[in-house]
Write a protein that holds these residues in place. Structure first.
Motif, PDB file in Angstrom:
ATOM      1  N   ASN A 164      28.565  42.290  38.251  1.00 18.76           N
ATOM      2  CA  ASN A 164      28.261  43.480  38.072  1.00 18.76           C
ATOM      3  C   ASN A 164      27.335  44.377  39.702  1.00 18.76           C
ATOM      4  N   THR A 165      27.274  43.096  40.745  1.00 19.20           N
ATOM      5  CA  THR A 165      26.547  43.966  41.428  1.00 19.20           C
ATOM      6  C   THR A 165      27.872  43.365  42.934  1.00 19.20           C
ATOM      7  N   THR A 166      28.335  42.179  43.344  1.00 18.85           N
ATOM      8  CA  THR A 166      29.337  41.349  44.238  1.00 18.85           C
ATOM      9  C   THR A 166      29.403  42.254  44.502  1.00 18.85           C
ATOM     10  N   VAL A 167      30.983  42.952  43.901  1.00 17.87           N
ATOM     11  CA  VAL A 167      31.403  44.328  44.475  1.00 17.87           C
ATOM     12  C   VAL A 167      31.504  45.127  44.466  1.00 17.87           C
ATOM     13  N   VAL A 168      30.340  45.947  44.139  1.00 18.70           N
ATOM     14  CA  VAL A 168      29.376  46.892  44.557  1.00 18.70           C
ATOM     15  C   VAL A 168      28.708  46.362  46.345  1.00 18.70           C
ATOM     16  N   LEU A 169      28.288  45.591  46.031  1.00 19.51           N
ATOM     17  CA  LEU A 169      27.978  44.744  47.550  1.00 19.51           C
ATOM     18  C   LEU A 169      29.368  45.232  48.462  1.00 19.51           C
ATOM     19  N   ALA A 170      29.987  44.425  48.844  1.00 24.48           N
ATOM     20  CA  ALA A 170      30.948  44.644  49.181  1.00 24.48           C
ATOM     21  C   ALA A 170      31.900  46.036  49.207  1.00 24.48           C
ATOM     22  N   GLY A 171      32.086  46.719  48.171  1.00 27.59           N
ATOM     23  CA  GLY A 171      32.644  48.309  48.340  1.00 27.59           C
ATOM     24  C   GLY A 171      31.705  48.320  49.490  1.00 27.59           C
ATOM     25  N   LEU A 172      30.537  48.688  49.062  1.00 29.79           N
ATOM     26  CA  LEU A 172      28.988  49.432  50.115  1.00 29.79           C
ATOM     27  C   LEU A 172      29.756  49.348  51.800  1.00 29.79           C
ATOM     28  N   LEU A 173      29.845  47.635  51.920  1.00 25.20           N
ATOM     29  CA  LEU A 173      29.964  47.369  52.702  1.00 25.20           C
ATOM     30  C   LEU A 173      31.261  47.615  53.779  1.00 25.20           C
ATOM     31  N   ILE A 174      32.273  47.628  52.755  1.00 23.30           N
ATOM     32  CA  ILE A 174      33.696  48.476  53.904  1.00 23.30           C
ATOM     33  C   ILE A 174      33.876  50.058  53.135  1.00 23.30           C
ATOM     34  N   ASN A 175      33.843  51.226  52.400  1.00 22.75           N
ATOM     35  CA  ASN A 175      33.329  51.723  52.332  1.00 22.75           C
ATOM     36  C   ASN A 175      34.714  52.486  51.744  1.00 22.75           C
ATOM     37  N   LYS A 176      34.798  51.537  51.198  1.00 22.08           N
ATOM     38  CA  LYS A 176      35.665  51.512  50.062  1.00 22.08           C
ATOM     39  C   LYS A 176      35.233  51.024  48.417  1.00 22.08           C
ATOM     40  N   GLU A 177      36.308  51.890  47.416  1.00 21.97           N
ATOM     41  CA  GLU A 177      35.933  50.876  45.658  1.00 21.97           C
ATOM     42  C   GLU A 177      36.488  49.362  45.688  1.00 21.97           C
ATOM     43  N   ILE A 178      36.280  49.115  45.116  1.00 21.88           N
ATOM     44  CA  ILE A 178      36.858  47.439  44.724  1.00 21.88           C
ATOM     45  C   ILE A 178      36.409  47.562  43.142  1.00 21.88           C
ATOM     46  N   GLN A 179      37.650  47.060  42.740  1.00 23.86           N
ATOM     47  CA  GLN A 179      38.324  46.487  42.105  1.00 23.86           C
ATOM     48  C   GLN A 179      36.843  45.429  41.116  1.00 23.86           C
ATOM     49  N   ASP A 180      36.415  45.580  39.691  1.00 24.85           N
ATOM     50  CA  ASP A 180      35.230  44.903  39.128  1.00 24.85           C
ATOM     51  C   ASP A 180      36.020  43.756  38.924  1.00 24.85           C
ATOM     52  N   ILE A 181      35.135  42.410  38.864  1.00 25.25           N
ATOM     53  CA  ILE A 181      34.854  40.708  38.100  1.00 25.25           C
ATOM     54  C   ILE A 181      35.104  41.444  36.883  1.00 25.25           C
ATOM     55  N   GLU A 182      35.899  40.817  36.252  1.00 30.40           N
ATOM     56  CA  GLU A 182      35.633  40.174  35.215  1.00 30.40           C
ATOM     57  C   GLU A 182      34.927  38.927  34.653  1.00 30.40           C
ATOM     58  N   LEU A 183      34.378  39.337  34.046  1.00 31.32           N
ATOM     59  CA  LEU A 183      32.825  38.293  33.415  1.00 31.32           C
ATOM     60  C   LEU A 183      33.329  36.878  33.614  1.00 31.32           C
ATOM     61  N   HIS A 184      34.663  36.134  33.110  1.00 29.74           N
ATOM     62  CA  HIS A 184      34.692  34.710  33.180  1.00 29.74           C
ATOM     63  C   HIS A 184      35.843  34.200  34.977  1.00 29.74           C
ATOM     64  N   ILE A 185      35.738  35.485  35.423  1.00 33.60           N
ATOM     65  CA  ILE A 185      35.393  35.245  37.064  1.00 33.60           C
ATOM     66  C   ILE A 185      34.861  34.476  37.635  1.00 33.60           C
ATOM     67  N   TYR A 186      34.874  33.693  38.653  1.00 34.41           N
ATOM     68  CA  TYR A 186      34.043  33.344  38.851  1.00 34.41           C
ATOM     69  C   TYR A 186      34.427  31.978  40.353  1.00 34.41           C
ATOM     70  N   ASP A 187      35.753  32.829  40.672  1.00 33.58           N
ATOM     71  CA  ASP A 187      36.624  31.671  41.813  1.00 33.58           C
ATOM     72  C   ASP A 187      36.717  32.734  43.374  1.00 33.58           C
ATOM     73  N   HIS A 188      35.692  34.327  43.253  1.00 32.13           N
ATOM     74  CA  HIS A 188      36.131  35.062  44.290  1.00 32.13           C
ATOM     75  C   HIS A 188      35.415  35.109  45.145  1.00 32.13           C
ATOM     76  N   ILE A 189      35.838  34.181  46.543  1.00 36.42           N
ATOM     77  CA  ILE A 189      34.946  34.551  47.975  1.00 36.42           C
ATOM     78  C   ILE A 189      35.373  35.585  48.642  1.00 36.42           C
ATOM     79  N   TYR A 190      34.473  37.239  48.750  1.00 37.52           N
ATOM     80  CA  TYR A 190      34.857  38.546  49.177  1.00 37.52           C
ATOM     81  C   TYR A 190      34.128  37.673  50.897  1.00 37.52           C
TER      82      TYR A 190
END
Length: 189
Positions: free
Chosen positions: A141-167
Motif C-alpha cells: 500500500n505504499t510502494t506504488v503510492v511512492l512510485a506515483g509521487l516520484l513520477i507525478n502519475k497515479e499507478i495501479q495498486d499492487i495486489e496482496l499476492h504480488i511480490y515480483d514487481h521491481i519499479y
C-alpha cells in the motif's frame, strides 16, 4: 516529461549475461533518450520494491518475519541489483522490510536507513532532492503510492499476492521514467 515502459523478463535468468545486457541496454536507452551526457550530475535511479513474502505462521502477528520463500526472494533481489550502483538502502521499520533489504545492503556494504511510511510525500521529496541511486523497500500500500509521487502519475495498486514487481525510476533533470520489471524468482521449497 514522464515516460512509463514495461519489460517482462520472465524468460531471463537474473544471473546470466543476457539479463545483464538487457538491463544495461534499458538503462543506456533511458540515458540516451534524456540527452544526459550534458547533465550527468542530474541523473539518478530509484528502485522500489514491496517486501518479500511474509511468514503467516509466525507468532509475531504484529510484525511478521519473512517466510523461507521471502528470504529466498530477498536474496534474488540482491542478485538482481548486483551490478547496480547504490548509494543508500531504505526500509520501513518492520522485520519483513528490513530483512528484504538486508541481503542487498550487506552485499553493497551499506547501512539500512529507516523511513516513515506514514509520510510518503515528504519522503518522495527527500529522494528527489538527494539525487542518489537508492533501493527503497516498502509495502503493497505504499510502494506504488511512492512510485506515483516520484513520477507525478497515479499507478495501479499492487495486489496482496504480488511480490515480483521491481519499479525502476530514472530521474534526469525534470524528466522521470518508470520501468516496471517482473522478477523471475521461483521459490525452492
Amino acid at each position: 516529461m514522464t515516460y512509463i515502459s514495461r519489460l517482462n523478463l520472465s524468460s531471463l535468468n537474473p544471473l546470466n549475461k543476457t539479463f545483464r545486457r538487457v538491463l544495461i541496454f534499458c538503462l543506456l536507452t533511458q540515458v540516451w533518450n534524456f540527452d544526459v551526457f550534458a547533465q550527468s550530475d542530474d541523473v539518478f535511479t530509484i528502485y522500489l520494491v514491496r517486501h518479500s513474502e511474509k511468514d503467516h505462521t509466525s507468532d509475531k502477528t504484529s510484525d511478521l518475519p519473512l517466510s523461507k520463500c521471502g528470504e529466498q526472494r530477498a536474496m534474488s533481489l540482491s542478485n538482481f541489483l548486483d551490478e547496480v550502483n547504490l548509494d543508500k538502502v531504505y526500509s520501513t521499520d518492520f522485520t519483513r522490510t528490513r530483512n528484504t533489504a538486508l541481503p542487498t545492503a550487506d552485499k553493497k556494504e551499506i547501512d539500512i536507513t529507516l523511513y516513515d511510511e506514514q509520510n510518503i510525500q515528504s519522503f518522495s521529496n527527500h529522494l528527489i532532492e538527494n539525487k542518489q541511486d537508492v533501493l527503497v523497500v516498502g509495502h503493497s500500500n505504499t510502494t506504488v503510492v511512492l512510485a506515483g509521487l516520484l513520477i507525478n502519475k497515479e499507478i495501479q495498486d499492487i495486489e496482496l499476492h504480488i511480490y515480483d514487481h521491481i519499479y525502476q525510476i530514472v530521474v534526469s533533470g525534470d524528466s522521470r521514467t518508470l520501468n516496471l520489471f517482473h522478477s523471475t524468482f521461483k521459490c525452492i521449497e
